[in-house]
Scaffold this motif. Structure first.
Motif, PDB file in Angstrom:
ATOM      1  N   TYR A  53      -3.168   7.609  -1.651  1.00 36.68           N
ATOM      2  CA  TYR A  53      -3.465   7.750  -0.211  1.00 36.68           C
ATOM      3  C   TYR A  53      -3.289   6.390   0.447  1.00 36.68           C
ATOM      4  O   TYR A  53      -3.831   5.390  -0.026  1.00 36.68           O
ATOM      5  N   THR A  54      -2.518   6.334   1.521  1.00 35.75           N
ATOM      6  CA  THR A  54      -2.251   5.072   2.199  1.00 35.75           C
ATOM      7  C   THR A  54      -2.644   5.168   3.666  1.00 35.75           C
ATOM      8  O   THR A  54      -2.091   5.981   4.420  1.00 35.75           O
ATOM      9  N   GLN A  55      -3.593   4.332   4.054  1.00 35.24           N
ATOM     10  CA  GLN A  55      -3.986   4.234   5.459  1.00 35.24           C
ATOM     11  C   GLN A  55      -2.957   3.395   6.213  1.00 35.24           C
ATOM     12  O   GLN A  55      -2.338   2.484   5.653  1.00 35.24           O
ATOM     13  N   ILE A  56      -2.797   3.704   7.480  1.00 34.52           N
ATOM     14  CA  ILE A  56      -1.850   2.981   8.325  1.00 34.52           C
ATOM     15  C   ILE A  56      -2.577   2.473   9.561  1.00 34.52           C
ATOM     16  O   ILE A  56      -3.207   3.259  10.282  1.00 34.52           O
ATOM     17  N   ASP A  57      -2.510   1.182   9.778  1.00 29.78           N
ATOM     18  CA  ASP A  57      -3.066   0.571  10.986  1.00 29.78           C
ATOM     19  C   ASP A  57      -1.957  -0.148  11.729  1.00 29.78           C
ATOM     20  O   ASP A  57      -1.188  -0.909  11.128  1.00 29.78           O
ATOM     21  N   ASP A  59      -0.531  -2.775  14.707  1.00 31.28           N
ATOM     22  CA  ASP A  59      -0.944  -3.964  15.449  1.00 31.28           C
ATOM     23  C   ASP A  59      -0.612  -3.783  16.925  1.00 31.28           C
ATOM     24  O   ASP A  59      -0.202  -2.687  17.357  1.00 31.28           O
ATOM     25  N   ALA A  60      -0.769  -4.827  17.717  1.00 30.92           N
ATOM     26  CA  ALA A  60      -0.554  -4.729  19.171  1.00 30.92           C
ATOM     27  C   ALA A  60       0.886  -4.375  19.517  1.00 30.92           C
ATOM     28  O   ALA A  60       1.156  -3.835  20.596  1.00 30.92           O
ATOM     29  N   GLN A  61       1.804  -4.678  18.607  1.00 36.55           N
ATOM     30  CA  GLN A  61       3.221  -4.357  18.828  1.00 36.55           C
ATOM     31  C   GLN A  61       3.610  -3.014  18.201  1.00 36.55           C
ATOM     32  O   GLN A  61       4.785  -2.672  18.108  1.00 36.55           O
ATOM     33  N   ASN A  62       2.616  -2.277  17.733  1.00 32.22           N
ATOM     34  CA  ASN A  62       2.789  -0.966  17.098  1.00 32.22           C
ATOM     35  C   ASN A  62       3.436  -1.044  15.717  1.00 32.22           C
ATOM     36  O   ASN A  62       3.922  -0.041  15.185  1.00 32.22           O
ATOM     37  N   ASN A  63       3.448  -2.228  15.113  1.00 36.56           N
ATOM     38  CA  ASN A  63       3.973  -2.357  13.754  1.00 36.56           C
ATOM     39  C   ASN A  63       2.948  -1.817  12.763  1.00 36.56           C
ATOM     40  O   ASN A  63       1.755  -2.123  12.864  1.00 36.56           O
ATOM     41  N   PRO A  64       3.389  -1.026  11.775  1.00 30.29           N
ATOM     42  CA  PRO A  64       2.441  -0.447  10.821  1.00 30.29           C
ATOM     43  C   PRO A  64       2.063  -1.419   9.705  1.00 30.29           C
ATOM     44  O   PRO A  64       2.888  -2.192   9.230  1.00 30.29           O
ATOM     45  N   HIS A  65       0.797  -1.361   9.304  1.00 23.31           N
ATOM     46  CA  HIS A  65       0.296  -2.121   8.164  1.00 23.31           C
ATOM     47  C   HIS A  65      -0.409  -1.142   7.246  1.00 23.31           C
ATOM     48  O   HIS A  65      -1.117  -0.241   7.708  1.00 23.31           O
ATOM     49  N   PHE A  66      -0.233  -1.315   5.942  1.00 21.17           N
ATOM     50  CA  PHE A  66      -0.630  -0.299   4.979  1.00 21.17           C
ATOM     51  C   PHE A  66      -1.720  -0.780   4.035  1.00 21.17           C
ATOM     52  O   PHE A  66      -1.715  -1.926   3.608  1.00 21.17           O
ATOM     53  N   LYS A  67      -2.628   0.128   3.715  1.00 17.70           N
ATOM     54  CA  LYS A  67      -3.653  -0.131   2.706  1.00 17.70           C
ATOM     55  C   LYS A  67      -3.774   1.112   1.837  1.00 17.70           C
ATOM     56  O   LYS A  67      -4.042   2.200   2.339  1.00 17.70           O
ATOM     57  N   SER A  68      -3.601   0.942   0.519  1.00 15.54           N
ATOM     58  CA  SER A  68      -3.516   2.100  -0.373  1.00 15.54           C
ATOM     59  C   SER A  68      -4.743   2.276  -1.251  1.00 15.54           C
ATOM     60  O   SER A  68      -5.411   1.306  -1.627  1.00 15.54           O
ATOM     61  N   PHE A  69      -5.006   3.549  -1.591  1.00 10.32           N
ATOM     62  CA  PHE A  69      -6.111   3.954  -2.442  1.00 10.32           C
ATOM     63  C   PHE A  69      -5.559   4.960  -3.456  1.00 10.32           C
ATOM     64  O   PHE A  69      -4.774   5.838  -3.093  1.00 10.32           O
ATOM     65  N   SER A  70      -5.960   4.823  -4.704  1.00  8.10           N
ATOM     66  CA  SER A  70      -5.414   5.720  -5.721  1.00  8.10           C
ATOM     67  C   SER A  70      -6.507   6.322  -6.585  1.00  8.10           C
ATOM     68  O   SER A  70      -7.624   5.804  -6.679  1.00  8.10           O
ATOM     69  N   TYR A  71      -6.146   7.416  -7.234  1.00  6.34           N
ATOM     70  CA  TYR A  71      -7.017   8.051  -8.211  1.00  6.34           C
ATOM     71  C   TYR A  71      -6.160   8.461  -9.405  1.00  6.34           C
ATOM     72  O   TYR A  71      -5.183   9.202  -9.255  1.00  6.34           O
ATOM     73  N   ASN A  72      -6.507   7.943 -10.588  1.00  9.46           N
ATOM     74  CA  ASN A  72      -5.846   8.342 -11.828  1.00  9.46           C
ATOM     75  C   ASN A  72      -4.343   8.050 -11.805  1.00  9.46           C
ATOM     76  O   ASN A  72      -3.569   8.712 -12.513  1.00  9.46           O
ATOM     77  N   LEU A  73      -3.919   7.102 -11.005  1.00 13.35           N
ATOM     78  CA  LEU A  73      -2.491   6.850 -10.826  1.00 13.35           C
ATOM     79  C   LEU A  73      -1.921   6.149 -12.060  1.00 13.35           C
ATOM     80  O   LEU A  73      -2.430   5.121 -12.493  1.00 13.35           O
ATOM     81  N   ASN A  74      -0.848   6.710 -12.621  1.00 15.92           N
ATOM     82  CA  ASN A  74      -0.205   6.132 -13.799  1.00 15.92           C
ATOM     83  C   ASN A  74       1.264   6.526 -13.787  1.00 15.92           C
ATOM     84  O   ASN A  74       1.611   7.667 -14.117  1.00 15.92           O
ATOM     85  N   PRO A  75       2.167   5.615 -13.421  1.00 19.08           N
ATOM     86  CA  PRO A  75       3.587   5.964 -13.315  1.00 19.08           C
ATOM     87  C   PRO A  75       4.242   6.297 -14.649  1.00 19.08           C
ATOM     88  O   PRO A  75       5.336   6.869 -14.673  1.00 19.08           O
ATOM     89  N   LEU A 358      -0.050  10.619   2.099  1.00 16.99           N
ATOM     90  CA  LEU A 358      -0.842  11.189   1.017  1.00 16.99           C
ATOM     91  C   LEU A 358       0.094  11.904   0.048  1.00 16.99           C
ATOM     92  O   LEU A 358       0.863  12.781   0.448  1.00 16.99           O
ATOM     93  N   THR A 359       0.020  11.509  -1.212  1.00 15.85           N
ATOM     94  CA  THR A 359       0.854  12.090  -2.260  1.00 15.85           C
ATOM     95  C   THR A 359      -0.038  12.459  -3.434  1.00 15.85           C
ATOM     96  O   THR A 359      -0.883  11.661  -3.841  1.00 15.85           O
ATOM     97  N   ALA A 360       0.131  13.667  -3.954  1.00 18.37           N
ATOM     98  CA  ALA A 360      -0.762  14.110  -5.025  1.00 18.37           C
ATOM     99  C   ALA A 360      -0.080  15.114  -5.936  1.00 18.37           C
ATOM    100  O   ALA A 360       0.854  15.818  -5.534  1.00 18.37           O
ATOM    101  N   VAL A 361      -0.584  15.176  -7.166  1.00 20.53           N
ATOM    102  CA  VAL A 361      -0.142  16.185  -8.131  1.00 20.53           C
ATOM    103  C   VAL A 361      -1.372  16.758  -8.826  1.00 20.53           C
ATOM    104  O   VAL A 361      -2.351  16.049  -9.072  1.00 20.53           O
TER     105      VAL A 361
END
Length: 414
Positions: A53-57, A59-75, A358-361
């Protein structure tokens, strides 16, 4: 000076992509709602759950900034990606068209597929198209609207297996491979051969592609390739030994979301890392990723078979008759096979300024038998996807943002 600026921007982008992922928040969130997630949390490895799950915030110029959260993630922990691989094929097919544009080839050129190897099939018409003719653009529509398997197979043949896997690596998707066509038992030598294809603008031949052969194997270091206790073979006979997925497609959750992020936020990546897509290409993909099947005219779908939320697993599950929120659009690519349900999505609520990735399996195969079409999709997988999407959405509604995002670029005309 230009090199310095470019390097600086590149470092910013790379830093954003390489930021540390929070591995605790999602588990705590699900534990706070045992009525929704208790069954999954009690045996997450049994259901093979992975979430990113990645949050998107903005800035004042509408540029996206990302912060990610994972559960059981293993590539390296394998799951069968099913139709989620089709989004990569959509992008790579359009990129190939753009490298061949000097020939006169476009995504709407008529695509005539021939055959040259055992098991290959021809395509000379498409009754679902307005002009009754096959094309890259129409195949893309069918893939994104209802996950059409034959449409993916035709793009696979056009791009070629070697180019597909080279592009995966060049885009930093190092835990993924696409080896074969879907839903036709394609494997071994047949998967290494692709069809001859010709493209026409009217009666004029603009591009001819010879049959291709790709001898490579594309090995990955993966665990969990042997599953269950038995499977039905091609004659529907039970084989009492574990099922091997060792030579099938792979598409890690982290790679899926990275592909989605590059597709939807190209400005967040250095120019040399962006896809070779035109504004028209982006519009084509965005439109049909987020459109409901019932909104399409060509192809025209039966609502009983493909209801509006058919493809929107994360948030709607697979329930029919759910009231749609007109302020919400979900840009996604889902997959379902061998008991696995996967969804890779970008969620937009225009009214409330909500957006997130949001990406999940999740998998359920209680009897441990594969190819028997007895999976707990309805009782385990779809409810999990619906609950996860809605809980994350409610979390986003409560999240305070310094700047409300301008999401107008994703407000499309359907």
């Amino acid at each position: 000076m230009k090199k310095t600026v470019f390097l600086f921007l590149s470092l910013i982008s790379l830093s954003a992509m390489a930021q540390k992922t929070d591995t605790t928040m999602l588990e705590q969130l699900m534990k706070s709602k045992p009525e929704l997630f208790g069954g999954i949390l009690n045996h997450p490895e049994h259901n093979q759950v992975q979430i990113l799950y990645t949050q998107i915030d903005r800035d004042a110029q509408n540029n996206p900034h990302f912060k990610s959260f994972s559960y059981n993630l293993n590539p390296n922990h394998y799951f069968y990606p099913a139709s989620t691989v089709k989004l990569a094929a959509v992008i790579f097919a359009l990129e190939k068209v753009n490298t061949l544009n000097k020939t006169g080839l476009t995504a709407r050129s008529t695509m005539i597929t021939d055959s040259a190897f055992k098991g290959q099939t021809k395509v000379i018409k498409d009754e679902t198209a307005e002009n009754k003719l096959p094309s890259i653009a129409h195949y893309i529509k069918k893939i994104l609207l209802t996950s059409d398997n034959d449409a993916f197979n035709r793009l696979f043949e056009f791009i070629g297996r070697a180019e597909i896997n080279d592009k995966l690596k060049r885009n930093g998707l190092h835990h993924s491979r696409i080896l074969n066509r879907l839903a036709i038992g394609d494997a071994g030598e047949s998967a290494k051969h692709t069809n001859p294809i010709k493209f026409y603008n009217g009666d004029k031949l603009v591009y001819s592609q010879q049959p291709q052969y790709d001898p490579k194997e594309y090995k990955l270091k993966l665990s969990n390739l042997i599953m269950g206790k038995g499977y039905l073979d091609s004659a529907d006979q039970l084989v009492n030994k574990p099922f091997s997925l060792a030579n099938k497609n792979a598409f890690a959750i982290s790679d899926q979301q990275k592909l989605m992020q590059k597709l939807l936020f190209p400005q967040s990546f250095p120019i040399n890392e962006r896809f070779n897509l035109t504004p028209e290409d982006y519009k084509l993909i965005y439109t049909f990723m987020s459109m409901y099947p019932t909104e399409a005219k060509y192809p025209k779908y039966d609502e009983k078979e493909f209801w509006p939320t058919y493809a929107k697993m994360l948030y709607y599950g697979r329930e029919k008759g759910i009231a749609l929120d007109k302020n919400i659009r979900i840009f996604n690519k889902y997959g379902d096979s061998y008991g696995f349900i996967i969804d890779n999505s970008y969620f937009v609520d225009f009214k409330n300024g909500v957006e997130y990735l949001l990406t999940a399996v999740v998998q359920s195969n209680e009897d441990g038998i594969y190819n028997d079409n007895k999976y707990e999709y309805e009782t385990v997988c779809f409810p999990f996807m619906k609950n996860l999407g809605q809980v994350i959405y409610q979390l986003e509604l409560q999240r305070i943002k310094k700047f409300k995002p301008n999401l107008s670029s994703f407000a499309l005309d359907y």
